[in-house]
Design an enzyme around this catalytic site. Structure first.
Site, PDB file in Angstrom:
ATOM      1  N   HIS A 159       0.873  -1.181   0.000  1.00  0.00           N
ATOM      2  CA  HIS A 159       0.000   0.000   0.000  1.00  0.00           C
ATOM      3  C   HIS A 159       0.911   1.233   0.000  1.00  0.00           C
ATOM      4  CE1 HIS A 159      -2.995   2.910   0.724  1.00  0.00           C
ATOM      5  NE2 HIS A 159      -3.908   2.097   1.245  1.00  0.00           N
ATOM      6  N   PRO A 160       1.043   1.930  -1.148  1.00  0.00           N
ATOM      7  CA  PRO A 160       2.006   3.034  -1.234  1.00  0.00           C
ATOM      8  C   PRO A 160       1.661   4.230  -0.364  1.00  0.00           C
ATOM      9  CG  PRO A 160       0.638   2.967  -3.196  1.00  0.00           C
ATOM     10  CD  PRO A 160       0.317   1.738  -2.403  1.00  0.00           C
ATOM     11  N   GLY A 163      -0.142   4.806   6.141  1.00  0.00           N
ATOM     12  CA  GLY A 163       0.550   5.586   7.170  1.00  0.00           C
ATOM     13  C   GLY A 163       0.960   6.945   6.658  1.00  0.00           C
ATOM     14  N   ASP A 307     -25.028  18.442 -19.951  1.00  0.00           N
ATOM     15  CA  ASP A 307     -26.223  18.132 -20.745  1.00  0.00           C
ATOM     16  C   ASP A 307     -26.233  18.875 -22.077  1.00  0.00           C
ATOM     17  OD1 ASP A 307     -27.154  16.548 -18.638  1.00  0.00           O
ATOM     18  OD2 ASP A 307     -28.045  18.290 -17.649  1.00  0.00           O
ATOM     19  N   PHE A 309     -23.692  19.894 -23.845  1.00  0.00           N
ATOM     20  CA  PHE A 309     -22.697  19.319 -24.754  1.00  0.00           C
ATOM     21  C   PHE A 309     -23.209  18.013 -25.349  1.00  0.00           C
ATOM     22  CE2 PHE A 309     -18.537  17.088 -25.454  1.00  0.00           C
ATOM     23  CZ  PHE A 309     -18.106  17.912 -26.484  1.00  0.00           C
ATOM     24  N   ASN A 311     -26.320  17.266 -25.921  1.00  0.00           N
ATOM     25  CA  ASN A 311     -27.313  17.639 -26.938  1.00  0.00           C
ATOM     26  C   ASN A 311     -26.661  18.177 -28.199  1.00  0.00           C
ATOM     27  OD1 ASN A 311     -30.038  17.098 -25.963  1.00  0.00           O
ATOM     28  ND2 ASN A 311     -29.549  18.526 -24.317  1.00  0.00           N
ATOM     29  N   GLU A 312     -25.523  18.845 -28.056  1.00  0.00           N
ATOM     30  CA  GLU A 312     -24.792  19.332 -29.232  1.00  0.00           C
ATOM     31  C   GLU A 312     -24.328  18.158 -30.090  1.00  0.00           C
ATOM     32  OE1 GLU A 312     -20.518  21.455 -30.252  1.00  0.00           O
ATOM     33  OE2 GLU A 312     -21.555  22.028 -28.397  1.00  0.00           O
ATOM     34  N   SER A 405     -22.442  21.112 -15.088  1.00  0.00           N
ATOM     35  CA  SER A 405     -22.894  21.832 -13.899  1.00  0.00           C
ATOM     36  C   SER A 405     -24.053  21.135 -13.196  1.00  0.00           C
ATOM     37  CB  SER A 405     -23.309  23.258 -14.281  1.00  0.00           C
ATOM     38  OG  SER A 405     -22.234  23.953 -14.874  1.00  0.00           O
TER      39      SER A 405
END
Length: 498
Positions: A159-160, A163, A307, A309, A311-312, A405
């Site tokens: 686990h890098p 701690g 949303d 983008f 739809n575009e 957004s």
């Protein structure tokens, strides 16, 4: 001498113990012990005749030894006391006797103050004869091999960030001990990548990885081949995707989000062609101009943004390819009304049709109803398509990775506003049908010619107050989602003044 007698046999020999001096090394049933020799005891031997430093350990048990390694030919060090006598001995015998064949016994010693704390200990023995060193090495290693309780192969997880984020540093330190002990910590491995649902939020998917190890390469490869063959048979999973990334979507996090989820697509061996938009309408223009032959090579189109983008991208695809009947124009509606009189109520002589279409569209005549009702029972559209339509005979597949957004579409489809969850849905081929609505604007101004302006929407469409809010909010995109609250209040107060 058979194996049982060899196990009980006692070996002894004169060696030089590094930093100590000449010793008589003995191997018995329990471990190694050594006795310091005086110069008189070394006559006729290969010892250097150097007096020993008495303040040192004189034994070590086999249970406390974890490795024995050959150190080849090299320098030996004089005792920490009696240095003058040691130099005299080297001068008498020759300078070359400072180098010997050596082997090191690695073990541990307990701390006097903290018995549970083990400290590394190393004892290096030297001899002028290579065969003598090799024989002792073989005997000691044979003893350890018989101890079957000692591990030979280990699978290690590090686990890098554990701690103080010291996991890797700690492993680099202790891995040297495993290497000396000839414990193999490396195996052939394969990792199964999947997901787990959150107990509190079932719609939220978290990445999960399970790594399996084996000493045989062929075994791992066989399992890999079988698992990959299973996934290949699932034809619903995409192999090639066209990805549009909106860099300024939401809080300008589109690129950062794609960099995060792209690693998941790489692991899943999903090829992606990525287009980062450079201006408003860029994705629309690409989708409208891309050749159907190229589009057919992709299993779907992905939008990384909000949303708007999405739809575009959807409009760029549908407007240039899907040809469906349009609703009646204002002139058609006006003509229809004039032909039936000034009232929409049928006269006594008119025949009344009791069809479902009449109930749903009482103001439109039959021809118009037939044009508008172009959706079939199974949900497919009866509109005409290009002869070489890229998704002829099947539904086009679109995906959305939220970076906007509000991300209303993602919340309504996956149930979670999470890029990783959406990426996993896409990779695993999960799908649901999404209706698209057609919005037609016939006249842009009261005096303009009747020319349809067509738009499609997959979530919602609005005009009036809502349209003013959306349009005005583009100026405040830097505010993120809060811009809608600010602009909504601003537009509302503005309208009150009118």
């Amino acid at each position: 001498m058979d194996g049982s007698n060899c196990e009980l046999s006692v070996m002894s020999g004169c060696f030089y113990l590094d930093h100590v001096g000449d010793v008589l090394l003995t191997r018995n049933q329990h471990g190694l012990s050594w006795k310091c020799l005086d110069s008189s005891d070394c006559e006729g031997t290969t010892c250097l005749g150097i007096g020993s430093w008495e303040n040192t350990e004189t034994e070590i048990k086999f249970s406390d030894i974890y490795a024995v390694e050959f150190d080849s030919y090299g320098l030996v060090h004089s005792p920490k006391s009696g240095l003058g006598h040691a130099k005299e001995c080297f001068r008498k015998r020759s300078l070359t006797t400072q180098q010997m064949y050596r082997f090191t016994v690695h073990g541990f010693q307990t701390s006097p103050k903290e018995p549970c704390l083990w400290k590394l200990a190393a004892f290096t023995f030297g001899h002028m004869d290579l065969q003598t060193c090799q024989s002792w090495m073989d005997q000691l290693n044979y003893t350890f091999i018989k101890e079957l309780e000692r591990p030979r192969n280990l699978l290690v997880f590090v686990h890098p960030k554990s701690g103080k984020a010291s996991g890797l540093k700690i492993w680099e330190t202790v891995s040297k001990i495993f290497i000396r002990a000839k414990v193999n910590t490396k195996m052939y491995r394969f990792t199964v990548h999947g997901f787990q649902t959150s107990p509190k939020e079932p719609c939220l998917w978290k990445l999960a990885a399970f790594t399996f190890g084996h000493m045989d390469l062929q075994t791992c490869q066989s399992w890999m081949d079988q698992l990959n063959y299973t996934f290949i048979k699932e034809l619903e999973r995409p192999r090639n995707l066209l990805v549009f990334v909106h860099p300024k979507s939401g809080k300008a996090s589109g690129l950062k989000i794609w960099e995060t989820v792209s690693k998941i697509f790489i692991r899943a061996k999903v090829n992606t062609k990525v287009i980062v938009t450079e201006r408003a309408g860029h994705a629309f223009d690409v989708m409208a101009s891309i050749q159907n032959k190229e589009l057919h090579s992709y299993d779907g189109i992905i939008a990384v943004g909000g949303d708007g983008f999405f739809n575009e991208v959807l409009n760029g695809y549908l407007l240039s390819r899907l040809k469906v009947p349009l609703p009646p124009s204002p002139s058609d509606s006006f003509t229809t009304v004039q032909s039936r009189g000034s009232s929409s109520v049928p006269e006594s002589g008119d025949a009344v049709h009791e069809s479902d279409q009449k109930e749903h569209f009482p103001l439109l005549h039959d021809s118009v109803q037939e044009v508008m009702n172009f959706r079939t029972v199974n949900g497919s559209c009866q509109g005409t398509e290009d002869p070489d339509h890229p998704f002829s005979g099947e539904r086009p597949r679109f995906g959305l990775i939220p970076a906007g957004s509000t991300d209303a579409i993602v919340i309504c489809t996956t149930g979670a506003r999470d890029p990783v969850t959406s990426a996993l849905h896409i990779i695993l081929g999960r799908k649901l049908f999404l209706d698209a609505m057609q919005v037609v604007r016939w006249k842009t101004t009261p005096t303009s010619a009747i020319e349809p302006c067509i738009r499609y929407a997959a979530s919602f469409a609005g005009y009036g107050f809502y349209g003013d809010v959306v349009s005005e909010s583009e100026k405040y995109r830097w505010m993120g989602p809060k811009r809608y609250d600010y602009v909504g209040t601003k537009v509302f107060l503005k309208h009150r003044q009118r």
